[in-house]
Write an enzyme that holds these catalytic residues in place. Structure first.
Site, PDB file in Angstrom:
ATOM      1  N   GLY A   1      37.582 -10.503  -2.541  1.00  0.00           N
ATOM      2  CA  GLY A   1      36.349 -10.516  -1.770  1.00  0.00           C
ATOM      3  C   GLY A   1      35.646  -9.230  -2.141  1.00  0.00           C
ATOM      4  N   CYS A   2      34.324  -9.161  -2.008  1.00  0.00           N
ATOM      5  CA  CYS A   2      33.638  -7.967  -2.466  1.00  0.00           C
ATOM      6  C   CYS A   2      32.316  -7.791  -1.770  1.00  0.00           C
ATOM      7  CB  CYS A   2      33.299  -8.034  -3.946  1.00  0.00           C
ATOM      8  SG  CYS A   2      34.567  -8.658  -4.974  1.00  0.00           S
ATOM      9  N   GLY A   3      31.715  -6.627  -2.019  1.00  0.00           N
ATOM     10  CA  GLY A   3      30.338  -6.400  -1.603  1.00  0.00           C
ATOM     11  C   GLY A   3      29.519  -6.102  -2.833  1.00  0.00           C
TER      12      GLY A   3
END
Ligand code: SF4
Ligand code: SF4
Lengths: 504, 369
Positions: B12-14
């Site tokens: 998951g990331c931003g």
């Protein structure tokens, strides 16, 4: 000569249930049941029973049980009952043993050694009841790229496209000829294909004239080594043309429809005299090499104005990957690979049981080879031969197929019980017979309904499996071998399949 | 090099991107602030930035940012030798770093400004293809050396740490550019290694991506037919190669590419007018293996253009914002508001609808010219 064979089945009647209605006498085409002289008793000769279970299903009083004959020779893991019986049969008849349907031998079933993936946490699964789940599939050659010209809002495709077929589920009906099949069975397949938005293949027996207008657009018409029923109208009324080189149930040999099955209508459709044997030679006598195949492919394309994809069907044999690559280069738009489990109306038992390779390995090898050569998009691949359920479909596609053909499964939907006696022309279920009394047992409308139900059920299950993997379009499953894991497979088998072991 | 252990990484990331469409360059402070706002979207195992308009002085030369794992001297020497043999090196230097930054075991970073020196068979290649070939050579053949960016007048800075730590390490507030994109990682299954951080870059194309591709095997195997081998086994790599194939090599615009990677449903296509229907059907038919399935958001940049795109059913949404010439793209609206509270407009585009920022014409001449 006195036969030394043991019976295959035994028929038991529960006497207190049987009211001597006579249904079994009518239903059994094999002559197991007969009335005694004064019609007070029904006699049973179970040595003639083939285990088709017709009588059991139709007995109104549920008074019958048909089961494998319990008596046996001294148990022997090597000289099994089957081996002993085959030798005795040949000693009595001196001929090739004939059988129907695909091989029943206990070879390893790779589908049963492959497990599917599902999403957990890092990737949401998709609920097919709430979200669209797309199974639409295109079959045919694709260009390397699209050239597009954009002028403001106007977008024009410049690349010339090859003809492609659209099916609403990646399941098509495999080639089964009118002749081997009764007209009713053949019609049921055509009707179901039309209703569900998929295609059926005519097999090598032509397409009756009265079916061309309505079912031509959903037919893949076959051009086999006997060239039965091939004329320009036949080719042009169809959705596609399939050159049949080989068949999984009997790679390397031709076909034989006995004269008794060549009725007036079949003779008209196949364009051969009534009552003569329809013999398909083992090879096409105008195809002795890949260049010859290419010539036939282009002759058929010429004859149909380059408007129809040309399929080439081969049996899965040892060098299937190299052969498939040659076929793509020869100009085929779709390759059908028929695995060694593929069914048949009649095949020498020895061919059926000992020639060819499993479809799972063949598909993986062909897909890999075509990719290495950068030509996988130049054709579609149809996996055929032994597809039993929706999970097999999903696994075949994840291994690299674009779609599958089903033959045996479709016949089972129509009533077939796998008695393997198709070559006798006495099919009790009205499927593989030209006897009008037997053929009328199959109502084409009801048959089509069963087939449509089967397609619907499998399609729903495929959507469930796709959703679980977090995929909402079937094209994202194709060759997606990351979604597969092997279980109980050796290193070399995993390598050929191009998948990892479970837990890896 | 520590390679991911599984088929591919799960993460998951931003992500964040900001562009000044007038071509005005600004420093990295704003994007670091925005990434801090999304601190919890990462877990400190990877952060990075891409900057365009970074080296105006050397804008005609390819700039290679090279990472040398474990400060391996031999690797550095081999890279020097290799570049010397294949390029004119007009300038090279160590990339300055801040030793007090909160990062562990940083590798050595070096930048080279080069122009191609093609010989023999290679003369047939375009400059871009030549550079790709040589970069692939370094990445696959020279142990411990890794080219993390290779475009003109741009560069990538990335490593193991939260984005703000990486920013501090590279002192990116000192750099200026007209496009900045950034990435914060939350890998769930890969050990952190500096080369595995994002953005991912080939030539001047960079990709920051958030999500997990469920069609990975299909996409990967199609791209292999066109000579792209996914050595990093990351989803981002698949994404980057798909953009490279469709946009750089095949010259398709993002508006079309969006409909390949995230096409509309058949239900919608079937109800379009004939002409549109034919276009969309053909795109899906021909490019079916490049449909990117599963949840994802991506921000892609190259000179003159930045765009954001989400998957076809918007399982990972993206937010866009505008203020004058500034265009923002972000995983979260809050991050945009944190650096620009009075936006002219803010919106969440539909799945498969790209948000595209392009330099206006005047700026285009000035920046790329
Ligand atoms: S109908 Fe079939 S199962 Fe019944 S007795 Fe005849 S052959 Fe055997
Ligand atoms: S088609 Fe008829 S004859 Fe052939 S196996 Fe099935 S039931 Fe038996």
């Amino acid at each position: 000569m006195k036969s030394h064979l043991l019976p295959d089945f035994v028929v038991e009647r529960i006497e207190e249930r049987c009211n001597r209605c006579g249904v079994c006498v009518k239903q059994c085409p094999w002559g197991v049941y007969s009335w005694n002289e004064d019609k007070t008793e029904i006699l049973i000769d179970y040595t003639k029973c083939v285990g088709c279970q017709r009588c059991v299903v139709y007995c109104p009083n549920k008074a019958l049980i048909v089961r494998p004959y319990p008596g046996s020779y001294r148990p022997n893991a090597y000289w099994t009952k089957e081996v002993i019986s085959d030798i005795k049969k040949q000693a009595e008849q001196g001929g090739v043993l004939l059988v129907g349907t695909g091989s029943d031998r206990p070879y390893k079933v790779y589908f049963d050694h492959i497990l599917l993936n599902a999403s957990q946490v890092t990737n949401p699964s998709i609920d097919p009841l709430r979200e669209p789940m797309e199974l639409r599939t295109f079959l045919g050659r694709k260009p390397d790229r699209l050239e597009i010209e954009i002028d403001g809002d106007d977008v024009e495709i410049k690349t010339e496209l090859y003809p492609n077929l659209v099916v609403e589920t990646p399941i098509l009906f495999a080639g089964m000829s009118y002749g081997a099949l009764s007209k009713n069975a053949f019609l049921a397949l055509a009707m179901a294909a039309k209703e569900f938005g998929t295609l059926f293949c005519t097999g090598e027996g032509g397409l009756p004239k009265d079916m061309r207008e309505e079912y031509g657009p959903v037919a893949i018409v076959q051009c086999a080594s006997g060239r039965f029923g091939v004329d320009p109208e036949y080719l042009n009324c169809a959705a596609a043309i399939e050159i049949k080189i080989g068949q999984g149930a009997k790679p390397g040999i031709g076909g034989h429809l006995p004269g008794e099955k060549v009725t007036a209508e079949i003779s008209a459709t196949r364009m051969i005299p009534e009552g003569t044997d329809a013999l398909s030679p083992a090879p096409h006598h105008d195809i002795y090499s890949i260049e010859d195949l290419s010539m036939l492919i282009y002759a058929l394309k010429e004859a149909t104005n380059y408007e129809k994809p040309v399929f080439v069907k081969i049996a899965a044999v040892h060098n299937v990957a190299a052969i498939a690559s040659g076929i793509v280069r020869a100009g085929a738009d779709v390759i059908v690979i028929d695995g060694f489990r593929g069914g048949t109306g009649a095949s020498p038992k020895v061919m059926r049981d000992h020639v060819g390779i499993p479809i799972e390995l063949a598909i993986a090898a062909v897909d890999q080879r075509l990719r290495e050569e950068g030509i996988r998009h130049k054709c579609s691949i149809i996996a055929s031969g032994g597809i039993r359920c929706s999970a097999d479909v999903v696994k075949a596609i994840a291994l690299g197929a674009d779609a599958v053909y089903i033959g045996t499964a479709a016949l089972i939907a129509l009533g077939c019980t796998m008695c393997q006696k198709c070559y006798t022309g006495k099919c009790a279920w009205g499927i593989c017979t030209q006897d009008p009394n037997l053929a009328k047992r199959l109502n084409p409308k009801e048959g089509a309904k069963r087939l449509v139900n089967l397609l619907r059920a499998w399609s729903l299950e495929i959507k469930d499996m796709l959703g679980g993997m977090g995929i909402n379009a079937i094209e994202s499953l194709r060759s997606n071998r990351e979604q597969l894991r092997g279980i109980g497979l050796e290193e070399w088998e995993l390598r050929v399949l191009g998948i990892k072991g479970a837990g890896e | 090099m520590i390679k991911p252990r599984d088929d591919k990484e799960f993460q998951g990331c931003g992500i964040f991107g900001v562009m000044d469409r007038s071509g005005k360059r600004f420093n990295g402070e704003m994007i670091v602030e925005a990434m801090k706002n999304m601190h919890v979207r990462g877990n400190g195992l990877g952060g990075g930035f891409a900057v365009y308009g970074l080296y105006p002085k050397y804008k005609d030369y390819y700039c290679l940012h090279v990472m040398i794992q474990d400060w391996n001297e031999e690797a550095k020497m081999e890279v020097d030798r290799f570049l010397d043999a294949n390029f004119d090196i007009v300038h090279d230097e160590e990339i300055p770093t801040n030793e007090d930054a909160n990062v562990e075991n940083p590798p050595l970073f070096w930048r080279y400004f080069v122009s191609p020196q093609k010989k023999g068979e290679d003369k047939k290649l375009s400059d871009d293809d030549y550079v790709i070939k040589k970069v692939m050579h370094i990445n696959t053949k020279i142990k411990d050396a890794y080219v993390i960016s290779s475009g003109k007048n741009m560069g990538v800075f990335k490593g193991v740490g939260f984005p703000e730590d990486i920013a501090e390490f590279f002192m990116i507030e000192k750099y200026k550019g007209y496009i900045w994109t950034a990435h914060s990682r939350f890998p769930t299954n890969t050990p952190g290694w500096w080369g595995g951080a994002h953005p991912f870059c080939i030539l001047d194309w960079t990709v920051v991506h958030n999500g997990e591709i469920s069609s990975y095997g299909t996409n990967k195997r199609y791209l292999e037919m066109f000579g792209y081998y996914c050595t990093l086994q990351t989803d981002t790599e698949v994404m980057a190669y798909a953009f490279d194939l469709l946009m750089r090599r095949q010259g398709l615009p993002i508006e079309i590419v969006a409909k390949i990677l995230a096409p509309p449903m058949w239900d919608i296509i079937d109800h379009m007018d004939e002409k549109k229907k034919k276009l969309y059907t053909t795109l899906r038919m021909v490019y079916a293996p490049l449909l990117i399935n599963g949840p994802w958001t991506v921000i892609v940049a190259h000179h003159g253009e930045m765009f954001g795109l989400t998957d076809r059913i918007r399982l990972r949404p993206i937010t866009a914002g505008e203020k004058g010439d500034l265009l923002f793209l972000s995983s979260e609206e809050a991050a945009i508001r944190a650096v620009c509270p009075d936006l002219d407009r803010v919106w969440t585009p539909h799945g498969g609808e790209p948000v595209v920022g392009r330099l206006n014409e005047k700026a285009l001449k000035k920046v790329i010219g």
